[in-house]
Design a protein around this motif. Structure first.
Motif, PDB file in Angstrom:
ATOM      1  N   ASP A 158       0.853  -1.173   0.000  1.00 55.35           N
ATOM      2  CA  ASP A 158       0.000   0.000   0.000  1.00 55.35           C
ATOM      3  C   ASP A 158       0.899   1.236   0.000  1.00 55.35           C
ATOM      4  N   PRO A 159       0.761   2.127  -0.987  1.00 56.45           N
ATOM      5  CA  PRO A 159       1.609   3.330  -1.030  1.00 56.45           C
ATOM      6  C   PRO A 159       1.544   4.156   0.244  1.00 56.45           C
ATOM      7  N   ALA A 160       0.368   4.221   0.867  1.00 53.14           N
ATOM      8  CA  ALA A 160       0.261   4.978   2.114  1.00 53.14           C
ATOM      9  C   ALA A 160       1.113   4.355   3.205  1.00 53.14           C
ATOM     10  N   GLU A 161       1.187   3.025   3.215  1.00 52.90           N
ATOM     11  CA  GLU A 161       1.988   2.323   4.212  1.00 52.90           C
ATOM     12  C   GLU A 161       3.470   2.541   3.966  1.00 52.90           C
ATOM     13  N   ILE A 162       3.886   2.495   2.707  1.00 54.97           N
ATOM     14  CA  ILE A 162       5.301   2.695   2.404  1.00 54.97           C
ATOM     15  C   ILE A 162       5.723   4.115   2.757  1.00 54.97           C
ATOM     16  N   LEU A 163       4.822   5.096   2.558  1.00 50.11           N
ATOM     17  CA  LEU A 163       5.146   6.481   2.910  1.00 50.11           C
ATOM     18  C   LEU A 163       5.359   6.601   4.410  1.00 50.11           C
ATOM     19  N   LYS A 164       4.551   5.905   5.199  1.00 58.02           N
ATOM     20  CA  LYS A 164       4.738   5.920   6.654  1.00 58.02           C
ATOM     21  C   LYS A 164       6.109   5.364   7.031  1.00 58.02           C
ATOM     22  N   ARG A 165       6.503   4.299   6.358  1.00 58.98           N
ATOM     23  CA  ARG A 165       7.829   3.716   6.644  1.00 58.98           C
ATOM     24  C   ARG A 165       8.953   4.694   6.311  1.00 58.98           C
TER      25      ARG A 165
ATOM     26  N   VAL B 279       8.850   7.963   6.253  1.00 57.23           N
ATOM     27  CA  VAL B 279       8.849   9.126   7.147  1.00 57.23           C
ATOM     28  C   VAL B 279       9.333   8.752   8.545  1.00 57.23           C
ATOM     29  N   ASP B 280       9.113   7.510   8.950  1.00 55.33           N
ATOM     30  CA  ASP B 280       9.386   7.074  10.318  1.00 55.33           C
ATOM     31  C   ASP B 280      10.873   6.873  10.548  1.00 55.33           C
ATOM     32  N   GLY B 281      11.512   7.884  11.142  1.00 60.94           N
ATOM     33  CA  GLY B 281      12.934   7.787  11.451  1.00 60.94           C
ATOM     34  C   GLY B 281      13.643   9.107  11.233  1.00 60.94           C
ATOM     35  N   PRO B 282      14.939   9.158  11.555  1.00 58.35           N
ATOM     36  CA  PRO B 282      15.707  10.395  11.372  1.00 58.35           C
ATOM     37  C   PRO B 282      15.718  10.839   9.915  1.00 58.35           C
ATOM     38  N   VAL B 283      15.601  12.143   9.698  1.00 53.49           N
ATOM     39  CA  VAL B 283      15.592  12.694   8.336  1.00 53.49           C
ATOM     40  C   VAL B 283      16.873  12.334   7.594  1.00 53.49           C
TER      41      VAL B 283
ATOM     42  N   LYS C 269       7.037  13.755  -3.264  1.00 55.08           N
ATOM     43  CA  LYS C 269       6.659  15.105  -2.859  1.00 55.08           C
ATOM     44  C   LYS C 269       6.016  15.096  -1.478  1.00 55.08           C
ATOM     45  N   ASN C 270       5.240  14.057  -1.187  1.00 57.15           N
ATOM     46  CA  ASN C 270       4.660  13.946   0.159  1.00 57.15           C
ATOM     47  C   ASN C 270       5.746  13.742   1.210  1.00 57.15           C
ATOM     48  N   LEU C 271       6.725  12.905   0.880  1.00 59.92           N
ATOM     49  CA  LEU C 271       7.837  12.688   1.805  1.00 59.92           C
ATOM     50  C   LEU C 271       8.611  13.980   2.041  1.00 59.92           C
ATOM     51  N   LEU C 272       8.892  14.701   0.973  1.00 63.66           N
ATOM     52  CA  LEU C 272       9.651  15.949   1.079  1.00 63.66           C
ATOM     53  C   LEU C 272       8.867  17.006   1.855  1.00 63.66           C
ATOM     54  N   THR C 273       7.567  16.999   1.719  1.00 62.31           N
ATOM     55  CA  THR C 273       6.733  17.921   2.506  1.00 62.31           C
ATOM     56  C   THR C 273       6.833  17.585   3.988  1.00 62.31           C
ATOM     57  N   GLU C 274       6.817  16.292   4.295  1.00 64.14           N
ATOM     58  CA  GLU C 274       6.909  15.850   5.690  1.00 64.14           C
ATOM     59  C   GLU C 274       8.232  16.269   6.327  1.00 64.14           C
TER      60      GLU C 274
ATOM     61  N   GLN D 111      12.502  23.163  -2.785  1.00 67.54           N
ATOM     62  CA  GLN D 111      12.668  22.672  -4.159  1.00 67.54           C
ATOM     63  C   GLN D 111      12.056  21.272  -4.311  1.00 67.54           C
ATOM     64  N   ARG D 112      10.859  21.114  -3.785  1.00 65.54           N
ATOM     65  CA  ARG D 112      10.263  19.776  -3.723  1.00 65.54           C
ATOM     66  C   ARG D 112      10.033  19.149  -5.100  1.00 65.54           C
ATOM     67  N   GLU D 113       9.620  19.953  -6.068  1.00 71.72           N
ATOM     68  CA  GLU D 113       9.353  19.399  -7.404  1.00 71.72           C
ATOM     69  C   GLU D 113      10.622  18.802  -8.002  1.00 71.72           C
ATOM     70  N   LEU D 114      11.710  19.546  -7.945  1.00 66.24           N
ATOM     71  CA  LEU D 114      12.980  19.071  -8.494  1.00 66.24           C
ATOM     72  C   LEU D 114      13.493  17.877  -7.707  1.00 66.24           C
ATOM     73  N   ARG D 115      13.472  17.978  -6.398  1.00 70.84           N
ATOM     74  CA  ARG D 115      13.976  16.880  -5.563  1.00 70.84           C
ATOM     75  C   ARG D 115      13.155  15.604  -5.766  1.00 70.84           C
ATOM     76  N   ALA D 116      11.841  15.747  -5.843  1.00 73.33           N
ATOM     77  CA  ALA D 116      10.986  14.576  -6.028  1.00 73.33           C
ATOM     78  C   ALA D 116      11.263  13.901  -7.362  1.00 73.33           C
ATOM     79  N   THR D 117      11.487  14.703  -8.397  1.00 73.64           N
ATOM     80  CA  THR D 117      11.783  14.147  -9.717  1.00 73.64           C
ATOM     81  C   THR D 117      13.117  13.420  -9.712  1.00 73.64           C
TER      82      THR D 117
END
Length: 203
Positions: free
Chosen positions: A78-85, A87-91, A141-146, A151-157
């Motif tokens: 599940d993409p939502a689950e992978i995003l949680k993984r 985000v969970d931890g040191p940047v 982009k969601n991860l970078l927002t978190e 420069q989220r667009e460039l970084r996400a790409t």
């Protein structure tokens, strides 16, 4: 409402709790995502094509991202689950988490789903656009927002190109030794570059 519409409504209601609803949504989603792309496709349009209530998308897949992941990308998560993984931890360790999670998931299926996806991408521009939208908008982009990155667009790409490129080399064209080295080696080699894309200086 006519009698025919009432009958159809009842049929949709009976089917809504069954596995055939899930299959109908996946089939409809593949058509709508390819036609409209990830951003242009709506849950309402997919549900209408499948002949079910739009609430069934959340019921079976948790939302549009989850449906896209299983219908088009055929991802075993599940993409939502992978995003949680991710985000969970040191940047400062996010790059490592990205590489480790995706490679571990793809390795578990022998890379088959990713290889099949890439072959579709090379023959269908619509699928390529949907793939880009998914990785860039739904994941990175969601991860970078978190993590509060600029420069989220460039970084996400950049992050998306890193993962797609790695997937092609490891699972599609099988460039050795990267195609067969263990996950830890892949993480140590590529995670620092992924981390730079996330939080480092891009100038």
């Amino acid at each position: 409402m006519t009698r025919v519409e009432q009958v159809n409504q009842k049929r949709r209601g009976r089917r809504a709790a069954g596995e055939d609803t899930r299959a109908a949504l996946i089939a409809a989603a593949r058509e709508v995502f390819v036609e409209k792309g990830y951003d242009g496709a709506t849950v309402r349009a997919i549900a209408a094509k499948a002949g079910v209530d739009a609430a069934m998308v959340n019921h079976w897949f948790g939302g549009k991202e989850g449906l896209f992941g299983q219908a088009v990308l055929q991802l075993p998560f599940d993409p939502a689950e992978i995003l949680k993984r991710l985000v969970d931890g040191p940047v400062e360790e996010a790059g490592e988490r990205i590489i480790r999670n995706f490679v571990t998931i793809w390795d578990a299926t022998g890379g088959g789903t990713f290889a099949a996806l890439i072959r579709s991408v090379t023959s269908q521009q619509e699928v390529a656009n949907a793939l880009k939208s998914f990785f860039v908008n739904a994941i990175f982009k969601n991860l970078l927002t978190e993590i509060g990155a600029e420069q989220r667009e460039l970084r996400a790409t950049l992050c998306a190109t890193q993962m797609v490129g790695l997937g092609i080399v490891r699972y599609v064209v099988h460039f050795e030794p990267l195609a067969s080295v263990d996950v830890d080696t892949v993480v140590k080699a590529i995670a620092p570059n992924m981390q730079r894309y996330l939080t480092g200086d891009l100038d």
